[in-house]
Design a protein around this motif. Structure first.
Motif, PDB file in Angstrom:
ATOM      1  N   LYS A 110       0.814  -1.213   0.000  1.00  0.00           N
ATOM      2  CA  LYS A 110       0.000   0.000   0.000  1.00  0.00           C
ATOM      3  C   LYS A 110       0.851   1.268   0.000  1.00  0.00           C
ATOM      4  O   LYS A 110       0.561   2.235  -0.709  1.00  0.00           O
ATOM      5  N   PHE A 111       1.933   1.269   0.789  1.00  0.00           N
ATOM      6  CA  PHE A 111       2.760   2.462   0.938  1.00  0.00           C
ATOM      7  C   PHE A 111       4.141   2.303   0.301  1.00  0.00           C
ATOM      8  O   PHE A 111       5.051   3.072   0.577  1.00  0.00           O
ATOM      9  N   LYS A 112       4.285   1.319  -0.567  1.00  0.00           N
ATOM     10  CA  LYS A 112       5.600   0.988  -1.094  1.00  0.00           C
ATOM     11  C   LYS A 112       6.281   2.166  -1.779  1.00  0.00           C
ATOM     12  O   LYS A 112       7.488   2.385  -1.631  1.00  0.00           O
ATOM     13  N   GLN A 113       5.509   2.956  -2.547  1.00  0.00           N
ATOM     14  CA  GLN A 113       6.114   4.066  -3.287  1.00  0.00           C
ATOM     15  C   GLN A 113       6.600   5.186  -2.385  1.00  0.00           C
ATOM     16  O   GLN A 113       7.366   6.047  -2.807  1.00  0.00           O
ATOM     17  N   TYR A 114       6.153   5.196  -1.103  1.00  0.00           N
ATOM     18  CA  TYR A 114       6.536   6.268  -0.188  1.00  0.00           C
ATOM     19  C   TYR A 114       7.677   5.874   0.756  1.00  0.00           C
ATOM     20  O   TYR A 114       8.147   6.700   1.538  1.00  0.00           O
ATOM     21  N   LEU A 115       8.114   4.620   0.704  1.00  0.00           N
ATOM     22  CA  LEU A 115       9.126   4.139   1.640  1.00  0.00           C
ATOM     23  C   LEU A 115      10.514   4.652   1.258  1.00  0.00           C
ATOM     24  O   LEU A 115      10.913   4.606   0.093  1.00  0.00           O
ATOM     25  N   ILE A 116      11.243   5.138   2.243  1.00  0.00           N
ATOM     26  CA  ILE A 116      12.605   5.627   2.021  1.00  0.00           C
ATOM     27  C   ILE A 116      13.555   4.442   2.074  1.00  0.00           C
ATOM     28  O   ILE A 116      13.502   3.645   3.020  1.00  0.00           O
ATOM     29  N   PRO A 117      14.444   4.278   1.090  1.00  0.00           N
ATOM     30  CA  PRO A 117      15.382   3.153   1.105  1.00  0.00           C
ATOM     31  C   PRO A 117      16.174   3.091   2.408  1.00  0.00           C
ATOM     32  O   PRO A 117      16.549   4.125   2.976  1.00  0.00           O
ATOM     33  N   MET A 118      16.422   1.866   2.871  1.00  0.00           N
ATOM     34  CA  MET A 118      17.140   1.662   4.133  1.00  0.00           C
ATOM     35  C   MET A 118      18.197   0.577   3.928  1.00  0.00           C
ATOM     36  O   MET A 118      17.923  -0.451   3.312  1.00  0.00           O
ATOM     37  N   HIS A 119      19.388   0.816   4.439  1.00  0.00           N
ATOM     38  CA  HIS A 119      20.495  -0.115   4.246  1.00  0.00           C
ATOM     39  C   HIS A 119      21.146  -0.429   5.593  1.00  0.00           C
ATOM     40  O   HIS A 119      21.495   0.483   6.335  1.00  0.00           O
ATOM     41  N   ARG A 120      21.303  -1.720   5.893  1.00  0.00           N
ATOM     42  CA  ARG A 120      22.014  -2.147   7.107  1.00  0.00           C
ATOM     43  C   ARG A 120      23.515  -1.983   6.873  1.00  0.00           C
ATOM     44  O   ARG A 120      24.044  -2.406   5.834  1.00  0.00           O
ATOM     45  N   ILE A 121      24.203  -1.394   7.829  1.00  0.00           N
ATOM     46  CA  ILE A 121      25.639  -1.147   7.721  1.00  0.00           C
ATOM     47  C   ILE A 121      26.390  -2.130   8.605  1.00  0.00           C
ATOM     48  O   ILE A 121      26.187  -2.160   9.830  1.00  0.00           O
ATOM     49  N   ARG A 122      27.236  -2.936   7.997  1.00  0.00           N
ATOM     50  CA  ARG A 122      28.008  -3.930   8.753  1.00  0.00           C
ATOM     51  C   ARG A 122      29.491  -3.599   8.794  1.00  0.00           C
ATOM     52  O   ARG A 122      30.238  -4.207   9.558  1.00  0.00           O
ATOM     53  N   ALA A 123      29.920  -2.642   7.967  1.00  0.00           N
ATOM     54  CA  ALA A 123      31.333  -2.216   7.952  1.00  0.00           C
ATOM     55  C   ALA A 123      31.405  -0.774   7.472  1.00  0.00           C
ATOM     56  O   ALA A 123      30.519  -0.296   6.751  1.00  0.00           O
ATOM     57  N   GLY A 124      32.465  -0.071   7.867  1.00  0.00           N
ATOM     58  CA  GLY A 124      32.615   1.321   7.503  1.00  0.00           C
ATOM     59  C   GLY A 124      32.635   1.559   6.001  1.00  0.00           C
ATOM     60  O   GLY A 124      32.094   2.557   5.513  1.00  0.00           O
ATOM     61  N   GLN A 186      29.725  -1.187  16.509  1.00  0.00           N
ATOM     62  CA  GLN A 186      30.060  -2.088  17.604  1.00  0.00           C
ATOM     63  C   GLN A 186      29.074  -1.929  18.758  1.00  0.00           C
ATOM     64  O   GLN A 186      28.847  -2.867  19.532  1.00  0.00           O
ATOM     65  N   ARG A 187      28.463  -0.757  18.861  1.00  0.00           N
ATOM     66  CA  ARG A 187      27.511  -0.482  19.954  1.00  0.00           C
ATOM     67  C   ARG A 187      26.124  -1.025  19.639  1.00  0.00           C
ATOM     68  O   ARG A 187      25.457  -1.585  20.518  1.00  0.00           O
ATOM     69  N   ASN A 188      25.664  -0.836  18.403  1.00  0.00           N
ATOM     70  CA  ASN A 188      24.310  -1.238  18.000  1.00  0.00           C
ATOM     71  C   ASN A 188      24.269  -1.506  16.511  1.00  0.00           C
ATOM     72  O   ASN A 188      25.084  -0.961  15.757  1.00  0.00           O
ATOM     73  N   PRO A 189      23.312  -2.315  16.048  1.00  0.00           N
ATOM     74  CA  PRO A 189      23.077  -2.405  14.603  1.00  0.00           C
ATOM     75  C   PRO A 189      22.714  -1.021  14.075  1.00  0.00           C
ATOM     76  O   PRO A 189      21.893  -0.324  14.668  1.00  0.00           O
ATOM     77  N   MET A 190      23.321  -0.624  12.946  1.00  0.00           N
ATOM     78  CA  MET A 190      23.112   0.720  12.401  1.00  0.00           C
ATOM     79  C   MET A 190      22.590   0.638  10.969  1.00  0.00           C
ATOM     80  O   MET A 190      22.872  -0.327  10.235  1.00  0.00           O
ATOM     81  N   ILE A 191      21.844   1.658  10.580  1.00  0.00           N
ATOM     82  CA  ILE A 191      21.288   1.715   9.235  1.00  0.00           C
ATOM     83  C   ILE A 191      21.590   3.069   8.601  1.00  0.00           C
ATOM     84  O   ILE A 191      21.932   4.034   9.284  1.00  0.00           O
ATOM     85  N   VAL A 192      21.450   3.123   7.274  1.00  0.00           N
ATOM     86  CA  VAL A 192      21.644   4.353   6.511  1.00  0.00           C
ATOM     87  C   VAL A 192      20.424   4.585   5.631  1.00  0.00           C
ATOM     88  O   VAL A 192      19.872   3.645   5.051  1.00  0.00           O
ATOM     89  N   GLN A 193      19.996   5.834   5.552  1.00  0.00           N
ATOM     90  CA  GLN A 193      18.961   6.245   4.613  1.00  0.00           C
ATOM     91  C   GLN A 193      19.417   7.510   3.897  1.00  0.00           C
ATOM     92  O   GLN A 193      20.172   8.313   4.474  1.00  0.00           O
ATOM     93  N   PRO A 194      19.013   7.696   2.653  1.00  0.00           N
ATOM     94  CA  PRO A 194      19.374   8.941   1.976  1.00  0.00           C
ATOM     95  C   PRO A 194      18.780  10.141   2.705  1.00  0.00           C
ATOM     96  O   PRO A 194      17.660  10.070   3.215  1.00  0.00           O
TER      97      PRO A 194
END
Length: 368
Positions: A110-124, A186-194
């Motif tokens: 339903k809201f797919k076109q409005y979702l902001i891309p999200m990426h899990r970061i596992r390394a710098g 190292q502290r928490n799982p982190m994510i990136v969004q534009p």
């Protein structure tokens, strides 16, 4: 009779809890307020509070059939919640972190076109690659809350980046950036969004949020929408914990030099066992004159589709004498056969020293 327990973390019942009890009573359901520390598991009793005759009453309550709950904050609260949930259905459950919620919404479609891309970061190095793609990004915990550790990162030159948090801005090289990213993950799982730039005409960052829920037949319903507006031009992230301003009000106001009438919320309620529904309208009335004003016993009437409907009942009665400057908030209940809110007009009848008067407030003029 069905019993609903309203499980809250606050020490005293709030206005919303009054509304829940009144609405439940109108549907032939018993509802009572309680806190985690009010539960006696050995005796299977709860020290609860019922709202009757316009006031709260303390008393012992049997375990309810269902619990309308907040989510626990502390480990002690969590243990109590889990123990009670083993026996009684709860209405509210955690559904996962940001990444889990995003995947659920994407799968729903339903809201797919409005979702902001999200990426899990596992390394710098993963973040550096995303910076090359987006130019400017938001870096934050996957399980974050209350706006903590939200960073804005941007490449501003060859081997040069800005790393912003709240009002602090640091400049670093690629190597320094990677080291800092590694520390964070190292502290928490982190994510990136534009990063999506959005500013008011005065240069304050803002975001618009909507609260939706699945209602009857699994269809999405809008609960409310509200903006977050930063109160500092130097901050690129708008969040309440950072001092941002917000409002959840979607209201209609009509006023004269004598009287102000503010309609704050409307909701259609199904009365248990009957075909008739009730339109519940939350109203604030304030006397803005120097003299007293008398509001009609039934407040007034409601007009929709050219028909006049009499107000059936009130919660926190709005009728009576208002002294200069006095204001009251209450709920009026209006019989309706509609299953959703329709355009209408609320007519408020009042009397002043100069005679009888009427104030009309248009509601939901854009409703379908």
């Amino acid at each position: 009779m069905t019993r609903i327990g309203i499980l809250r973390l606050n020490d005293k019942p709030q206005f919303r809890d009054k509304i829940a009890c009144v609405v439940a009573a109108s549907m032939g359901i018993e509802a009572f307020f309680f806190r985690p520390q009010d539960i006696d598991f050995d005796k299977r009793m709860i020290r609860g509070m019922h709202f009757l005759d316009d006031r709260w009453h303390n008393g012992l309550c049997e375990f309810p059939d269902v619990v309308y709950n907040h989510l626990p904050l502390t480990d002690e609260q969590k243990n109590i919640f889990l123990r009670l949930a083993d026996e009684i259905p709860f209405t509210t459950h955690r559904i996962g972190n940001k990444n889990v919620v995003l995947k659920k919404l994407a799968a729903d479609g339903k809201f797919k076109q409005y979702l902001i891309p999200m990426h899990r970061i596992r390394a710098g190095k993963d973040l550096v690659a995303l910076l090359e793609r987006y130019g400017k990004i938001i870096f934050k915990p996957a399980n974050g809350k209350r706006g903590q550790r939200i960073y804005t990162i941007e490449q501003v030159g060859p081997d040069q980046y800005t790393f912003d948090h709240l009002l602090r801005s640091d400049t670093c090289s690629t190597g320094q950036l990677i080291d800092r990213i590694e520390e964070e993950i190292q502290r928490n799982p982190m994510i990136v969004q534009p990063f999506i730039a959005s500013e008011t005409i005065h240069g304050h960052s803002y975001c618009m949020r909507i609260h939706v829920a699945k209602g009857a037949n699994g269809t999405w319903k809008l609960v409310k929408f509200f903006p977050f507006v930063s109160n500092n031009k130097q901050e690129s992230v708008s969040h309440l914990s950072h001092g941002a301003l917000s409002t959840t009000r979607m209201d209609a106001t009509r006023q004269t030099p004598l009287l102000l009438v503010n309609v704050q919320k409307e909701k259609v309620l199904q009365v248990s066992g009957e075909a008739t529904r009730l339109l519940a309208i939350t109203v604030k009335i304030k006397n803005q004159s120097a003299d007293s004003i008398e509001i009609a016993p039934k407040l007034g009437e409601y007009e929709t589709d050219g028909r006049i409907v009499t107000i059936a009942d009130q919660f926190n009665a709005l009728s009576g004498t208002y002294q200069s400057g006095e204001e009251r908030i209450g709920i009026v209940f209006i019989p309706t056969t509609e299953s959703k809110i329709r355009p209408g007009r609320l007519h408020v009848f009042y009397e002043t020293a100069s005679g009888d008067k009427q104030l009309r407030i248009a509601l939901n003029e854009r409703a379908d």
